[in-house]
Design an enzyme around this catalytic site. Structure first.
Site, PDB file in Angstrom:
ATOM      1  N   SER A   1      19.059 -36.720   8.378  1.00 16.09           N
ATOM      2  CA  SER A   1      18.915 -36.925   9.888  1.00 16.09           C
ATOM      3  C   SER A   1      20.639 -37.112  10.179  1.00 16.09           C
ATOM      4  CB  SER A   1      18.221 -38.247  10.207  1.00 16.09           C
ATOM      5  OG  SER A   1      18.803 -39.678   9.493  1.00 16.09           O
TER       6      SER A   1
ATOM      7  N   ARG B   1      11.389 -22.047  -8.268  1.00 18.16           N
ATOM      8  CA  ARG B   1      12.679 -21.864  -7.196  1.00 18.16           C
ATOM      9  C   ARG B   1      12.714 -19.957  -7.123  1.00 18.16           C
ATOM     10  NH1 ARG B   1      17.825 -25.461  -9.746  1.00 18.16           N
ATOM     11  NH2 ARG B   1      16.585 -27.619  -9.414  1.00 18.16           N
TER      12      ARG B   1
ATOM     13  N   GLU C   1       1.096  -1.200   0.271  1.00 22.79           N
ATOM     14  CA  GLU C   1      -0.059  -0.513  -0.308  1.00 22.79           C
ATOM     15  C   GLU C   1       0.857   1.321   0.358  1.00 22.79           C
ATOM     16  OE1 GLU C   1      -0.291  -2.641   2.034  1.00 22.79           O
ATOM     17  OE2 GLU C   1      -2.142  -3.178   3.320  1.00 22.79           O
TER      18      GLU C   1
END
Lengths: 322, 322
Positions: free
Chosen positions: A216, A177, A46
């Site tokens: 992990s 991407r 805005e």
């Protein structure tokens, strides 16, 4: 509002944690100014549209309810709008941020401005999905990309995958991407393909997003990073760890099958981006690994087709969580 | 011609070795008669449409060039048309049968009838694909059906596949059976699923096509047949054996992955009929087995999307050989 929504897409992947808003100022049906939330999140759409423009009596279209809260980086958009004194403000979606959530429109109405809400709301939620997902779930919006043959394979048995899809689809994937804050791949994909994960489109190279590797074990990740001499990768220990990523509202998971399955298993995929080449592969590598589906009934009712189009000879499909 | 083409589809799977032609007689832009090649191949579409109708000065639309050769089962359509004395005959596709091939239109023109050719030719080749394939290649037209998840799986690892697709897609697949002269499945599929392969649509039950089982060893087929107490199956020793099937111009291959791969490997698939459910399966059974693809480059340029539509929540796609 369609034009404001198109503007909002410009900021996608560059405004986090601010929403990528679009704004149009019109008078007598003619557009007199455009604005969008700029990279880094300021100025807001805005403020960008109002800059240097006399908006008295005009119509202002904005994709998100104007913010009602000041910050040290700028005034509240609702105050800016009141000061600009348009005749009407048209809003696509309400701002779920508790500091605004209805307070923005209330302030406009109190100032005598006509407010119209709910215009193209679904499209607005889609255009600013990262912001809405962050607000609702405290994590980035996740797109899972799969590029397959008609029979669902992503590579030949030996892993060769150049190329399943054609140049148009691959270029589109690079745009995706560019619209992301971060790209994630699995450790196996990095080891096998050493992907750059950059945006290779002329003029859009600076839009290369952050890159993370799902692994992990940190030691495995560190070893990989060392070998590839690539210090820009971040480490993701699990799909759930995406909630902790800073300034990441749009996340793109590019594979492989194990990483894709990990995100599906964690129920952390909001959007499926499928590219399908008109080829048959037969025995090969499937797009998606085991994610623990026990019976077919459980798989149904989860995904809804929201967009499809041809990209050269390939077909793109976008599914969203139903 | 669009109406004539729609009529031609009525005979699909029921007129072999005759082409499934459609015919419309119009006067002043109003349809006055319709005809299609009836089950068993007689009467021909033109004779069917002309029956009891005064076609003098009318326009006759036919999907295939009228035959120029008499047979013991009826007169040549070109002669029938000359006798009917229409003002104009509009033809979608030329008849490749050497007994007609241009001779039909020549006879009409010699009789002073205006002949327009080449109207919606591609659609006509599609509608009467069985006839054209038989004429060009001496074998039936082959459709390979695959019903998969978004990630290309046809079943869970334990083989359970009820259901991947929804009722609308399954009903459509039964219509495709009704439009076929014969359905083929692999021996493994019969052993595992004992499929009926019948048309389970109210009113279309009599349209159940012939059924064949692909099995390289006749003894295996015979054992299977005995066990299932099903004398209606035919034995197909190899995909190439379809050339010897009598009165079969439209063949539908319904799987499994091995049979599908055998037909692809033999380059005997003309049309891919894909049903895709908006579900993810992960590790499961792939739609297509190994068909000897050596490199991805070889897979490209073979298939072209010709139709797509939603069936309930599922998407149907039809690809043809490019």
């Amino acid at each position: 509002m369609a034009a404001a929504l198109a503007l909002s897409w410009r900021g996608r992947g560059r405004t986090a944690p601010n929403p990528n808003v679009g704004c149009i100022i019109a008078r007598d049906g003619q557009i007199v100014s455009r604005g969008w939330t700029r990279p880094g999140g300021r100025p807001h759409a805005e403020a960008d549209a109002l800059d240097g423009v006399d908006a008295r009596g005009a119509d202002i279209y904005t994709t998100l309810e104007p913010c009602a809260h000041k910050s040290e980086r700028g005034p509240a958009c609702a105050d800016l709008l009141v000061k600009a004194a348009p005749a009407r403000v048209i809003i696509a979606a309400q701002d779920p941020d508790t500091r605004t959530n209805g307070a923005g429109t209330a302030r406009l109405r109190d100032a005598g401005i006509t407010v119209t809400e709910g215009v193209r709301t679904e499209e607005a939620h889609r255009a600013m999905a990262g912001f809405f997902t962050r607000q609702a779930k405290g994590r980035p919006h996740v797109t899972l990309k799969l590029a397959t043959s008609l029979d669902g394979q992503v590579a030949l048995p030996d892993g060769s995958s150049q190329w399943i899809t054609g140049p148009e689809a691959r270029a589109h994937a690079h745009v995706e991407r560019a619209l992301s804050d971060m790209v994630v791949v699995g450790r196996g994909t990095v080891a096998a393909d050493q992907p750059q994960l950059d945006v290779r489109l002329t003029g859009l190279e600076p839009r290369t997003p952050g890159r993370a590797v799902l692994s992990s074990e940190y030691s495995n990740f560190a070893q990989l990073q060392l070998k590839a001499d690539n210090p820009v990768w971040q480490h993701l220990e699990s799909p759930e760890a995406i909630a902790d990523l800073e300034n990441v509202d749009y996340l793109l998971v590019e594979g492989g099958a194990g990483a894709a399955a990990a995100f599906v298993a964690a129920d952390l995929v909001d959007r499926l981006l499928l590219y399908r080449a008109p080829i048959l592969v037969g025995t090969g590598l499937s797009a998606l690994g085991d994610f623990g589906l026990a019976q077919l009934d459980d798989a149904h009712g989860q995904w809804r087709l929201v967009e499809t189009r041809m990209l050269g000879v390939d077909r793109m499909e976008v599914y969203e969580k139903a």
